[in-house]
Structure formats: C-alpha cells, structure tokens
Design a protein around this motif. Structure first.
Motif, PDB file in Angstrom:
ATOM      1  N   GLU A   1      40.396  41.283  33.243  1.00  0.00           N
ATOM      2  CA  GLU A   1      39.261  41.260  33.969  1.00  0.00           C
ATOM      3  C   GLU A   1      39.545  42.721  34.303  1.00  0.00           C
ATOM      4  O   GLU A   1      40.849  42.758  34.521  1.00  0.00           O
ATOM      5  CB  GLU A   1      38.912  40.720  35.285  1.00  0.00           C
TER       6      GLU A   1
ATOM      7  N   SER B   1      32.581  31.280  45.525  1.00  0.00           N
ATOM      8  CA  SER B   1      33.206  31.337  43.779  1.00  0.00           C
ATOM      9  C   SER B   1      34.249  30.460  43.111  1.00  0.00           C
ATOM     10  O   SER B   1      34.863  32.003  42.601  1.00  0.00           O
ATOM     11  CB  SER B   1      32.160  32.963  43.303  1.00  0.00           C
TER      12      SER B   1
ATOM     13  N   PHE C   1      35.802  31.847  39.239  1.00  0.00           N
ATOM     14  CA  PHE C   1      35.964  33.283  39.284  1.00  0.00           C
ATOM     15  C   PHE C   1      37.046  33.453  40.265  1.00  0.00           C
ATOM     16  O   PHE C   1      37.831  34.728  39.055  1.00  0.00           O
ATOM     17  CB  PHE C   1      34.639  33.952  39.225  1.00  0.00           C
TER      18      PHE C   1
ATOM     19  N   ASN D   1      32.738  46.003  43.078  1.00  0.00           N
ATOM     20  CA  ASN D   1      31.484  44.381  42.854  1.00  0.00           C
ATOM     21  C   ASN D   1      31.241  44.121  42.224  1.00  0.00           C
ATOM     22  O   ASN D   1      31.190  44.974  40.840  1.00  0.00           O
ATOM     23  CB  ASN D   1      30.314  45.078  43.849  1.00  0.00           C
ATOM     24  N   TYR D   2      30.961  42.849  41.299  1.00  0.00           N
ATOM     25  CA  TYR D   2      31.012  41.763  40.347  1.00  0.00           C
ATOM     26  C   TYR D   2      29.516  41.324  40.409  1.00  0.00           C
ATOM     27  O   TYR D   2      29.049  40.750  39.738  1.00  0.00           O
ATOM     28  CB  TYR D   2      31.786  40.973  40.415  1.00  0.00           C
ATOM     29  N   ALA D   3      28.989  41.523  41.496  1.00  0.00           N
ATOM     30  CA  ALA D   3      27.552  41.066  41.991  1.00  0.00           C
ATOM     31  C   ALA D   3      26.147  41.897  41.364  1.00  0.00           C
ATOM     32  O   ALA D   3      26.320  43.010  41.709  1.00  0.00           O
ATOM     33  CB  ALA D   3      26.859  41.343  43.180  1.00  0.00           C
TER      34      ALA D   3
ATOM     35  N   CYS E   1      32.159  44.580  34.916  1.00  0.00           N
ATOM     36  CA  CYS E   1      31.389  43.424  34.703  1.00  0.00           C
ATOM     37  C   CYS E   1      32.977  43.317  33.007  1.00  0.00           C
ATOM     38  O   CYS E   1      33.884  43.682  32.650  1.00  0.00           O
ATOM     39  CB  CYS E   1      30.388  44.098  33.639  1.00  0.00           C
TER      40      CYS E   1
ATOM     41  N   SER F   1      33.567  41.837  45.626  1.00  0.00           N
ATOM     42  CA  SER F   1      32.451  41.427  46.371  1.00  0.00           C
ATOM     43  C   SER F   1      31.935  40.892  45.050  1.00  0.00           C
ATOM     44  O   SER F   1      31.855  40.990  44.239  1.00  0.00           O
ATOM     45  CB  SER F   1      31.370  41.801  46.671  1.00  0.00           C
ATOM     46  N   MET F   2      31.692  39.048  45.193  1.00  0.00           N
ATOM     47  CA  MET F   2      31.206  38.114  44.398  1.00  0.00           C
ATOM     48  C   MET F   2      29.843  37.349  45.185  1.00  0.00           C
ATOM     49  O   MET F   2      30.164  36.054  44.470  1.00  0.00           O
ATOM     50  CB  MET F   2      31.946  37.623  43.228  1.00  0.00           C
TER      51      MET F   2
END
Length: 437
Positions: free
Chosen positions: A309, A11, A14, A145-147, A170, A81-82
C-alpha cells in the motif's frame, strides 16, 4: 518520530495491513500511532492489534486510542482516513436496495453511479470537517485519504479546504499491474508501466516487459480464449479501446452503459458480472473482523504480509528522504491537459522528504479522455451538490451517470433520488427538505 493518526481505525483488517507495513521499516522505529474511531469496541480491537504487531515485529511503538477526533489529530504529521459514513448497515444496504426497486442493479456502488453519489454526499461533509480540524491542529500534516468515492472526495477537499495538503490513495494501479503480470506469466517486478486517468478509470498508456510492449501478448490471451472469466469486461474493453483499465471488471461494468442492462440479462452471464458484489464483500469483511477478534482473544495474531500500500511508502519516503514513485489522486492543474483543470486525476507522483510531487503526463488519447469525461461530469455535479446542499444537483448527477441514464427514465431517477435522500436523512441534514433547491 512522527505521529501518524488513523481516522476510522475501527476498520481493523485494513488498519492492520497499514500498521504492519509501517512497522516493517526499521527507520520508523519509535513511531507514535494515534487511533481514532467512533466505535469503541472496534477501536479497542485495533489498539490490541497495534500493540501485538509491535511486540511481534520487535518495534518500539507509542499507541493511543480515542473516540475524540481532535485529540487524535493534535500534533499529527500524517493523517490517514479510512472512514465509511453510515457503515455497511444501514447506509450501503440502502444504496443497493432502493435502486433495485427501480430496476437499477449495481456491483460495487462506491465510486460512481447512484451508490457512489450517495456515498459522496454522506462522506464529503465529514472529510471536510476533518480537514478543517487538521488546518487548525496540525496544519503541516499530510492528509491521506482512502475513503471512496475517491475522486469526488478529493475534489471536494481541494475546493473546500485548499490549504490542507491531501492525496487520495488506492491500490488499483499496482494491484491490476500484478494481475496482468500473473496473466502474462512474468514477475511483477519486471513489468514497467505508465498509467494515468481518474481513480478506477485510469489506463496503462505504456506496459512493458524488459522494454518490450506487452499489449500484443495481452491481445493473444483474448484471441486464444485464455482470459480469466471474472475479467472479461476489462479485456473486452482493452480490445476496443487499445488500453487496459485499472479497476476490476465488476467495478468498470457500472461506470459505462454497456454491460448491466435490464433488457439484456444475457450480458450478465456472458461477462460474469457479479451483481450485489459489494454487500457480499462487506459481509466477508465483517466475518474477517470477528475472526480477528477471536484470534486476539486466544492470544494469537494472524500472519503479517507486506501489502505494498502506498501510504506507508509515502510516510517512509517523507521521513527518510528515500525517493519513490507512487500513484496518487491529486487536482489536475494541467497534469492531463485534455481533462478539466479542477478535476482530480490519478497520476504518477514522486515522493521524497519534500512531499508528494505530481508529474505531468500530457494529453490522453482522445477516446480515453472522452470516456473518462462521462464520469468526471457526474463527479463535478455530485461535488457541487455535497458542498452546496442543492437537492436538484443530486438528481442532475444521477441523470448524467452513464449506467443510471441507460436504465431509468427521468421520472424514475427523480423518484429514486427522493427516496434515497429521505432514507439517508440522518446523514444528510442539508437535504432534508423535499423539493428543496
């Protein structure tokens, strides 16, 4: 210096944002960055971006890139994690096209609704596997985690691998606050707020400028017809609930049964609801990645902008001891006592060298907690389905979803779920047997 591992580093756009923010801190000079993705081509592009960023920003950076997840995790201090299991094609396309056959339309489909449920079923087993590797290879690491679907993913992680430290991040809280500051014509830095709820359905309980409540000013925007047309859903809900919600109007419209209705197409126009918005965004992101790759081939790197972020801020605070407040998704454990104790809530957290420390917010206004509970119900059953492999619970989660229940009959819901599970069978082996319980 700490080792930071990116899982799903393909990704690239990002990843570039997070890497640029990390490298902006002089104190993190000498960082070790481990990039991991299952797509070697995308991984190679991100590796090039990392090296170019370090050169451009004058930082010392050790970069490794691998398709071997365990190698990437070994010795990590932070794991970000993305991932998107199944990718845009075919998985996300399936999540939109099959429900559409039944008359169920979506805008984003990554957090709740049938799209969010299916994404959770695909993503949770992979995140749990990553967490188990972390438990073995880098047990002191913070798993960031961003997922999406954020709340479901974090809920499953807290149940399945409780020993691993994890937070879900988020940008909706700070992103919406910036939008509101713009609407009000005030500097974002002067806006103060307290926000709490669940991811994508948290509410600004306090919203102030120089100590003054700005809610009356937001209501005047509505009365004077000065609300941005793309944000009509949220402003309307603010007028009815008394509080502004964090996630965008296109997201929020599919978490409730009021706006996307087959029998009321006029609502789509009235509220400017962008159906099938997420597939359009995915196409734009693919185009953005292609453009980034071409620019790298010509020896250039797009400008770096600090994003704000939370992941880089957390890493900086934990490495340097600099205290900060961020908003993160964590197990409730009494933080919001009128929501279930085991659900995942989004609340302010203090961060310093000792880690991420959630703060107790207290009870939400009763009507906000009740509205949030309609989404938590879906999350709870979808997490149960993902962790147990019980096919019936997938149907139960869809039955409980406010938007799905408002549009489809029970027979339609069951048929749609069966078709989706069959279409996703390569990612959902635990649900391969039709009619399985």
């Amino acid at each position: 210096m700490a080792k930071v591992t990116f899982i799903g580093a393909g990704s690239t756009v990002f990843a570039k944002t997070l890497m640029g923010d990390l490298l902006s801190f002089p104190e993190l000079d000498g960082l070790e960055l481990s990039l991991m993705d299952i797509d070697p081509e995308r991984l190679a592009v991100t590796e090039t971006v990392a090296r170019r960023l370090a050169e451009t920003m004058g930082r010392h950076l050790t970069v490794t890139a691998t398709t071997d997840r365990r190698r990437a995790l070994d010795g990590a201090g932070y794991v970000i994690s993305m991932i998107q299991v199944g990718g845009y094609r075919p998985a996300t396309v399936i999540d939109f096209e099959i429900p559409k056959k039944y008359g169920l339309r979506q805008t984003i489909g990554d957090t709740l609704g049938i799209g969010g449920i299916m994404r959770a079923l695909r993503t949770i087993p992979v995140l749990v596997d990553i967490a188990r590797d972390i438990e073995e290879l880098c047990p002191q690491a913070l798993f960031i985690n961003y997922a999406n679907p954020m709340a479901m993913n974090q809920w499953a992680l807290s149940r399945a691998v409780p020993a691993v430290r994890t937070v879900g991040l988020c940008h909706s809280v700070q992103g919406t606050a910036r939008q509101l500051a713009h609407d009000l014509g005030i500097p974002y830095e002067e806006l103060t707020y307290l926000c709490a709820g669940i991811n994508h359905m948290a509410f600004y309980l306090r919203l102030e400028h120089n100590g003054e409540d700005v809610y009356p000013r937001l209501r005047r925007l509505v009365d004077e017809g000065r609300v941005p047309e793309w944000n009509r859903v949220r402003y309307d809900m603010m007028m009815r609930l008394g509080y502004f919600v964090t996630e965008s109007s296109e997201h929020f419209s599919e978490y409730v049964p009021y706006f996307i209705r087959r029998d009321r197409p006029d609502l789509i126009e009235r509220y400017r609801i962008p159906l099938d918005e997420y597939p359009r965004r995915c196409e734009e992101q693919i185009a953005g990645w292609q453009e980034l790759r071409r620019s790298l081939e010509h020896g250039t790197l797009p400008a770096v902008y600090l994003s704000g972020e939370y992941a880089p801020l957390i890493i900086h605070s934990m490495e340097t001891g600099t205290p900060r407040t961020v908003y993160a998704n964590v197990p409730n454990r009494g933080l919001i006592p009128n929501l279930p104790d085991d659900c995942v809530v989004e609340v302010p957290c203090l961060v310093d060298r000792t880690g991420v420390q959630p703060t107790r917010v207290g009870a939400l206004p009763v009507h906000l907690a009740a509205l949030i509970q309609t989404n938590v119900n879906v999350q709870a059953v979808a997490v149960e389905a993902a962790l147990t492999g019980k096919r019936d619970h997938v149907v139960h989660a869809a039955m409980l979803d406010p938007h799905t229940a408002a549009e489809l009959t029970l027979d339609e819901i069951t048929a749609m779920v069966d078709e989706l599970l069959d279409a996703h069978r390569d990612w959902l082996p635990q649900f391969r047997q039709p009619g399985g319980r």
